[in-house]
Design a protein around this motif. Structure first.
Motif, mmCIF file in Angstrom:
data_model
loop_
_atom_site.group_PDB
_atom_site.id
_atom_site.type_symbol
_atom_site.label_atom_id
_atom_site.label_comp_id
_atom_site.label_asym_id
_atom_site.label_seq_id
_atom_site.Cartn_x
_atom_site.Cartn_y
_atom_site.Cartn_z
ATOM 1 N N ARG A 32 0.829 -1.208 0.000
ATOM 2 C CA ARG A 32 0.000 0.000 0.000
ATOM 3 C C ARG A 32 0.864 1.260 0.000
ATOM 4 O O ARG A 32 0.591 2.197 -0.732
ATOM 5 C CB ARG A 32 -0.883 0.029 1.240
ATOM 6 C CG ARG A 32 -2.079 -0.830 1.159
ATOM 7 C CD ARG A 32 -3.007 -0.438 2.282
ATOM 8 N NE ARG A 32 -3.625 -1.603 2.853
ATOM 9 C CZ ARG A 32 -3.949 -1.723 4.114
ATOM 10 N NH1 ARG A 32 -3.686 -0.769 4.964
ATOM 11 N NH2 ARG A 32 -4.535 -2.802 4.543
ATOM 12 N N ASP A 33 1.875 1.270 0.857
ATOM 13 C CA ASP A 33 2.698 2.471 1.006
ATOM 14 C C ASP A 33 3.555 2.749 -0.215
ATOM 15 O O ASP A 33 3.690 3.896 -0.636
ATOM 16 C CB ASP A 33 3.599 2.357 2.240
ATOM 17 C CG ASP A 33 2.815 2.373 3.545
ATOM 18 O OD1 ASP A 33 1.639 2.764 3.514
ATOM 19 O OD2 ASP A 33 3.376 1.974 4.573
ATOM 20 N N PHE A 36 1.212 1.850 -4.127
ATOM 21 C CA PHE A 36 0.124 2.805 -4.311
ATOM 22 C C PHE A 36 0.470 4.202 -3.801
ATOM 23 O O PHE A 36 -0.353 5.106 -3.883
ATOM 24 C CB PHE A 36 -1.147 2.299 -3.625
ATOM 25 C CG PHE A 36 -1.781 1.134 -4.332
ATOM 26 C CD1 PHE A 36 -2.575 1.333 -5.438
ATOM 27 C CD2 PHE A 36 -1.569 -0.156 -3.896
ATOM 28 C CE1 PHE A 36 -3.166 0.265 -6.099
ATOM 29 C CE2 PHE A 36 -2.150 -1.236 -4.543
ATOM 30 C CZ PHE A 36 -2.944 -1.017 -5.647
ATOM 31 N N LYS A 38 0.586 5.514 -0.948
ATOM 32 C CA LYS A 38 -0.489 5.942 -0.064
ATOM 33 C C LYS A 38 -0.104 7.111 0.841
ATOM 34 O O LYS A 38 -0.936 7.982 1.109
ATOM 35 C CB LYS A 38 -0.934 4.761 0.790
ATOM 36 C CG LYS A 38 -2.082 5.083 1.726
ATOM 37 C CD LYS A 38 -2.372 3.926 2.642
ATOM 38 C CE LYS A 38 -1.316 3.711 3.650
ATOM 39 N NZ LYS A 38 -1.440 4.395 4.897
ATOM 40 N N ASP A 39 1.133 7.158 1.270
ATOM 41 C CA ASP A 39 1.527 8.195 2.217
ATOM 42 C C ASP A 39 1.456 9.602 1.621
ATOM 43 O O ASP A 39 1.321 10.573 2.352
ATOM 44 C CB ASP A 39 2.932 7.933 2.761
ATOM 45 C CG ASP A 39 2.961 6.714 3.676
ATOM 46 O OD1 ASP A 39 1.885 6.328 4.172
ATOM 47 O OD2 ASP A 39 4.037 6.145 3.876
ATOM 48 N N SER A 41 -0.905 10.488 -0.516
ATOM 49 C CA SER A 41 -2.284 10.723 -0.930
ATOM 50 C C SER A 41 -2.825 11.981 -0.251
ATOM 51 O O SER A 41 -2.576 12.238 0.926
ATOM 52 C CB SER A 41 -3.164 9.535 -0.555
ATOM 53 O OG SER A 41 -4.508 9.836 -0.825
ATOM 54 N N ALA A 53 -8.992 3.352 0.487
ATOM 55 C CA ALA A 53 -8.258 2.253 1.125
ATOM 56 C C ALA A 53 -8.915 0.918 0.777
ATOM 57 O O ALA A 53 -8.221 -0.065 0.494
ATOM 58 C CB ALA A 53 -8.213 2.444 2.638
ATOM 59 N N ARG A 56 -8.005 0.050 -2.799
ATOM 60 C CA ARG A 56 -6.629 -0.462 -2.865
ATOM 61 C C ARG A 56 -6.568 -1.904 -2.371
ATOM 62 O O ARG A 56 -5.926 -2.763 -2.982
ATOM 63 C CB ARG A 56 -5.696 0.405 -2.019
ATOM 64 C CG ARG A 56 -5.396 1.752 -2.607
ATOM 65 C CD ARG A 56 -4.382 2.497 -1.727
ATOM 66 N NE ARG A 56 -4.480 3.909 -1.965
ATOM 67 C CZ ARG A 56 -5.046 4.792 -1.144
ATOM 68 N NH1 ARG A 56 -5.544 4.403 0.014
ATOM 69 N NH2 ARG A 56 -5.105 6.064 -1.456
#
Length: 91
Positions: A32-33, A36, A38-39, A41, A53, A56
């Motif tokens: 995820r990190d 994608f 994510k951090d 986002s 989330a 994902r």
């Protein structure tokens, strides 16, 4: 630190617990990190963070269920093959 009783918290049990934790960290959170991103986002309002989330997690689960070991590679492959991506979700 652990709340386990001393007689149950032997070194082998503690090692298995720690390795189990890091398996989750590397197999899901890292994907995820990193994959994608994510951090970075900027989705922060309302229920959107939870919705994205979930999307994902759905993408990761679908890729793993269809045999992709490397999620980034799987995403690239699907980006080039829309028919395969649609087939994975049953369309």
């Amino acid at each position: 630190m652990t709340s386990m009783a001393t007689e149950k918290a032997d070194s082998k049990t503690l090692l298995e617990l720690v390795r189990g934790h890091w398996t989750i960290e590397t197999s899901l959170h890292w994907v995820r990190d990193v994959t994608f991103d994510k951090d970075r986002s900027q989705i922060r309002t309302g229920s959107a963070p939870r919705v994205f989330a979930s999307i994902r997690n759905l993408a990761i689960s679908l890729l793993r269920l269809h045999g992709f070991k490397n999620i980034a590679s799987g995403l690239r492959k699907l980006s080039w093959n829309a028919e395969l991506a649609l087939a994975m979700i049953g369309v």
